[in-house]
Write a protein that holds these residues in place. Structure first.
Motif, short mmCIF file in Angstrom:
data_model
loop_
_atom_site.label_atom_id
_atom_site.label_comp_id
_atom_site.label_asym_id
_atom_site.label_seq_id
_atom_site.Cartn_x
_atom_site.Cartn_y
_atom_site.Cartn_z
N ILE A 1 0.84 -1.19 0.00
CA ILE A 1 0.00 0.00 0.00
C ILE A 1 0.88 1.24 0.00
O ILE A 1 1.83 1.34 0.77
N VAL A 2 0.54 2.20 -0.84
CA VAL A 2 1.09 3.54 -0.74
C VAL A 2 -0.04 4.41 -0.20
O VAL A 2 -1.06 4.62 -0.86
N LEU A 3 0.13 4.88 1.03
CA LEU A 3 -0.93 5.59 1.75
C LEU A 3 -0.74 7.10 1.62
O LEU A 3 0.34 7.63 1.90
N LEU A 4 -1.82 7.79 1.24
CA LEU A 4 -1.86 9.24 1.23
C LEU A 4 -2.74 9.69 2.39
O LEU A 4 -3.91 9.32 2.46
N ALA A 5 -2.18 10.49 3.31
CA ALA A 5 -2.93 10.84 4.52
C ALA A 5 -2.55 12.23 5.01
O ALA A 5 -1.44 12.70 4.77
N GLY A 6 -3.48 12.85 5.72
CA GLY A 6 -3.22 14.15 6.31
C GLY A 6 -4.43 15.05 6.23
O GLY A 6 -5.40 14.77 5.52
N GLY A 7 -4.39 16.15 6.98
CA GLY A 7 -5.51 17.09 6.96
C GLY A 7 -5.56 17.93 8.22
O GLY A 7 -4.52 18.24 8.82
N LEU A 8 -6.76 18.26 8.65
CA LEU A 8 -6.98 19.15 9.79
C LEU A 8 -6.40 18.56 11.07
O LEU A 8 -6.61 17.38 11.38
N ASP A 9 -5.68 19.38 11.83
CA ASP A 9 -5.11 18.95 13.11
C ASP A 9 -6.10 19.27 14.22
O ASP A 9 -6.34 20.43 14.54
N ARG A 10 -6.71 18.22 14.78
CA ARG A 10 -7.66 18.40 15.88
C ARG A 10 -7.00 18.18 17.23
O ARG A 10 -7.68 18.06 18.25
N GLY A 11 -5.67 18.06 17.23
CA GLY A 11 -4.94 17.93 18.48
C GLY A 11 -4.61 16.51 18.88
O GLY A 11 -3.88 16.30 19.84
N ASN A 12 -5.12 15.53 18.17
CA ASN A 12 -4.84 14.13 18.52
C ASN A 12 -3.57 13.65 17.84
O ASN A 12 -3.13 14.18 16.82
N GLU A 13 -2.99 12.60 18.42
CA GLU A 13 -1.87 11.91 17.78
C GLU A 13 -2.45 10.73 16.98
O GLU A 13 -3.65 10.48 17.01
N PHE A 14 -1.59 10.00 16.30
CA PHE A 14 -2.06 8.94 15.40
C PHE A 14 -1.43 7.58 15.71
O PHE A 14 -1.37 6.71 14.86
N ASP A 15 -1.01 7.40 16.98
CA ASP A 15 -0.31 6.17 17.34
C ASP A 15 -1.16 4.92 17.12
O ASP A 15 -0.62 3.83 16.88
N GLU A 16 -2.48 5.06 17.20
CA GLU A 16 -3.36 3.89 16.99
C GLU A 16 -3.23 3.33 15.58
O GLU A 16 -3.60 2.18 15.32
N LEU A 17 -2.69 4.13 14.66
CA LEU A 17 -2.52 3.64 13.29
C LEU A 17 -1.31 2.73 13.13
O LEU A 17 -1.25 1.96 12.17
N ILE A 18 -0.35 2.82 14.04
CA ILE A 18 0.93 2.13 13.84
C ILE A 18 0.77 0.64 13.56
O ILE A 18 1.35 0.12 12.59
N PRO A 19 -0.04 -0.12 14.33
CA PRO A 19 -0.16 -1.56 14.04
C PRO A 19 -0.80 -1.86 12.69
O PRO A 19 -0.67 -2.99 12.18
N HIS A 20 -1.45 -0.89 12.10
CA HIS A 20 -2.18 -1.11 10.85
C HIS A 20 -1.36 -0.72 9.62
O HIS A 20 -1.85 -0.81 8.50
N LEU A 21 -0.12 -0.29 9.85
CA LEU A 21 0.74 0.15 8.75
C LEU A 21 1.67 -0.94 8.24
O LEU A 21 2.55 -0.67 7.42
N LYS A 22 1.45 -2.18 8.68
CA LYS A 22 2.39 -3.25 8.35
C LYS A 22 2.47 -3.55 6.86
O LYS A 22 3.49 -4.03 6.36
N ASN A 23 1.39 -3.29 6.12
CA ASN A 23 1.40 -3.54 4.68
C ASN A 23 1.66 -2.26 3.86
O ASN A 23 1.53 -2.28 2.64
N VAL A 24 2.02 -1.19 4.56
CA VAL A 24 2.29 0.08 3.89
C VAL A 24 3.76 0.16 3.50
O VAL A 24 4.64 0.10 4.37
N LYS A 25 4.05 0.30 2.23
CA LYS A 25 5.43 0.38 1.75
C LYS A 25 5.93 1.81 1.65
O LYS A 25 7.13 2.07 1.67
N ALA A 26 4.97 2.77 1.53
CA ALA A 26 5.34 4.18 1.44
C ALA A 26 4.16 5.03 1.87
O ALA A 26 3.00 4.60 1.79
N MET A 27 4.46 6.24 2.35
CA MET A 27 3.43 7.19 2.75
C MET A 27 3.71 8.54 2.09
O MET A 27 4.87 8.93 1.95
N VAL A 28 2.63 9.22 1.74
CA VAL A 28 2.72 10.62 1.30
C VAL A 28 1.80 11.40 2.23
O VAL A 28 0.60 11.12 2.29
N VAL A 29 2.36 12.35 2.96
CA VAL A 29 1.60 13.07 3.99
C VAL A 29 1.45 14.53 3.58
O VAL A 29 2.29 15.10 2.87
#
Length: 449
Positions: free
Chosen positions: A348-376
């Protein structure tokens, strides 16, 4: 049966847009004394002039507290928060505050199927509507996904049902509204900037069943621990659904090969075109609600063999140079992106980002195992880069926006890979709506040579 006569006589409609304008029309047609207050609307707007011709008192350009004089009830736009000065003062004066959907109960006594949840509302609402249509049931779509609920309710015939997508914003403002079938998909921490805390958000969602009676149905996710505990307080007949449990005596479930409703196999899993575990949950909820409201197995099967998703919700854009391209711009929170990522096994090449509501994104970490690249991109780009690094994603690039991200991301894919826009954030830092963001992405990938 229209029972608008029982609704209070003097009404303040706070905020126009689609739902406020619809509510004001209905109230004026019902002979109510209506004051309309909106800061952004103009006296030159066609819809405003229409309301004035119908007899509305117009207060535009500001929000003076004087608009509450003599008012018995406030019908507010769902997007207006409860700390708004007019709302706060109305509450202090013990003036009831409701949203437009409350009027449905006064306009029609026909069956209403209401759907809510943190994620999957639009997909499930669409599935239920289509399943009933292809079963020759007369059904009308309303709410966030369609026409304002009051407009639909006014036109309901004796043999029709309404299917309505409901947000927590709408549900927080109900008093009498009662769906005959309520669907609760899931609960995930969201919209805390509006509701203030998780408990208030959950309470708003659970308002969907607060007025239900013993002859109503509550379809709920038995795999969601929060919902499982909350639905013990309902008066309705509970119909659970689960992707993990055998519910052949209770509701909708799956075995290794089929979607089932109670002990009846409805459709083979291999015949369903929607991808992802989260969509299987949506399908189970839809099957349960549709079957309870007269859908046939043939109608359900037709929809599930042909329906490939709603626009902007894990929408398959197409194969471009042997790459699979998906538009999930409606993924405006972390849970939605988690579910999108878990839908694919390939690179997966994941494109992600947008409005900052003050939260972090650590809950995503276990779900990135099949991600080969990110564009933020957007306000949260650096936060998403951090969790990508922690997850071991090898390539992370920054982009100005989704059009730029589409091109950068596509260059990082190989044949057979997934190019996935699933932002995990609202769009408002750069785009007016998630729809605009998704449309720009789709346009950009179609320009790639």
């Amino acid at each position: 049966m229209n029972t608008m006569k029982q609704f209070p006589e003097t009404v303040l409609v706070l905020g126009l847009a689609r739902s406020g304008t619809a509510a004001a029309r209905v109230l004026l047609d019902g002979g109510k004394d209506v004051t309309v207050n909106d800061q952004a609307a103009s006296y030159d707007d066609d819809s405003v002039q229409e309301l004035q011709r119908k007899g509305a008192h117009l207060v535009l350009g500001s929000h003076p507290l004087s608009v509450l004089g003599g008012i018995e009830v406030v019908v507010k736009n769902p997007g207006i928060r409860y700390d708004h000065p007019i709302i706060a003062e109305a509450i202090r004066r013990n003036i009831p505050v409701v949203t437009e959907v409350e009027l449905v109960s006064y306009l029609t006594q026909q069956p209403v199927i209401g759907i809510t949840g943190s994620n999957g509302k639009t997909t499930t609402t669409t599935l239920i509507t289509e399943m009933l249509k292809y079963s020759d049931c007369n059904v009308k779509l309303a709410g966030n996904i369609g026409i304002a609920a009051t407009e639909v309710a006014q036109t309901m015939q004796v043999d029709e049902k309404m299917v309505i997508e409901l947000s927590s914003f709408q549900l927080q403002g109900i008093s009498e509204f009662r769906p005959t079938t309520a669907v609760l998909l899931n609960i995930f921490e969201a919209h805390l900037d509006y509701h203030g805390d998780l408990e208030s958000y959950v309470n708003a969602k659970c308002n969907i069943f607060k007025n239900q009676q013993a002859d109503d149905y509550l379809v709920y996710n038995a795999d969601d621990s929060t919902l499982k505990e909350r639905v013990t307080h309902t008066n309705a007949k509970k119909i659970p659904f689960s992707v993990t449990k055998n519910l052949q005596q209770e509701g909708a479930w799956t075995n290794e090969t089929h979607v089932c409703f109670f002990d009846e196999a409805i459709i083979a899993l291999e015949d369903i075109v929607l991808v992802g575990k989260h969509n299987l949950e949506n399908i189970l909820a839809a099957v349960a609600a549709a079957k309870l409201n007269g859908a046939t197995n043939e109608g359900i099967q037709h929809v599930l063999r042909t329906f490939s998703g709603v626009k902007h919700r894990l929408e398959f854009v197409g194969m471009i140079q042997d790459r699979y391209v998906y538009n999930d711009s409606k993924a405006t929170n972390i849970l939605a992106t988690q579910k999108a990522l878990d839908s694919f096994k390939k690179g997966i090449v994941l494109l992600a980002g947008g409005l900052d509501r003050g939260n972090e994104f650590d809950e995503l970490i276990p779900h990135l195992k099949n991600v080969k690249a990110m564009v933020v991109f957007g306000e949260t780009a650096s936060k998403l880069e951090r969790i990508g690094r922690e997850a071991g994603v090898q390539v992370i690039k920054h982009a100005e926006g989704v059009d730029d991200a589409a091109k950068i991301g596509f260059a990082l894919t190989d044949a057979g890979d997934i190019l996935l826009l699933s932002p995990a954030c609202a769009s408002w830092d750069q785009y007016k709506t998630f729809e605009e963001r998704g449309d720009i992405f789709v346009q950009a990938v179609h320009t790639i040579n």
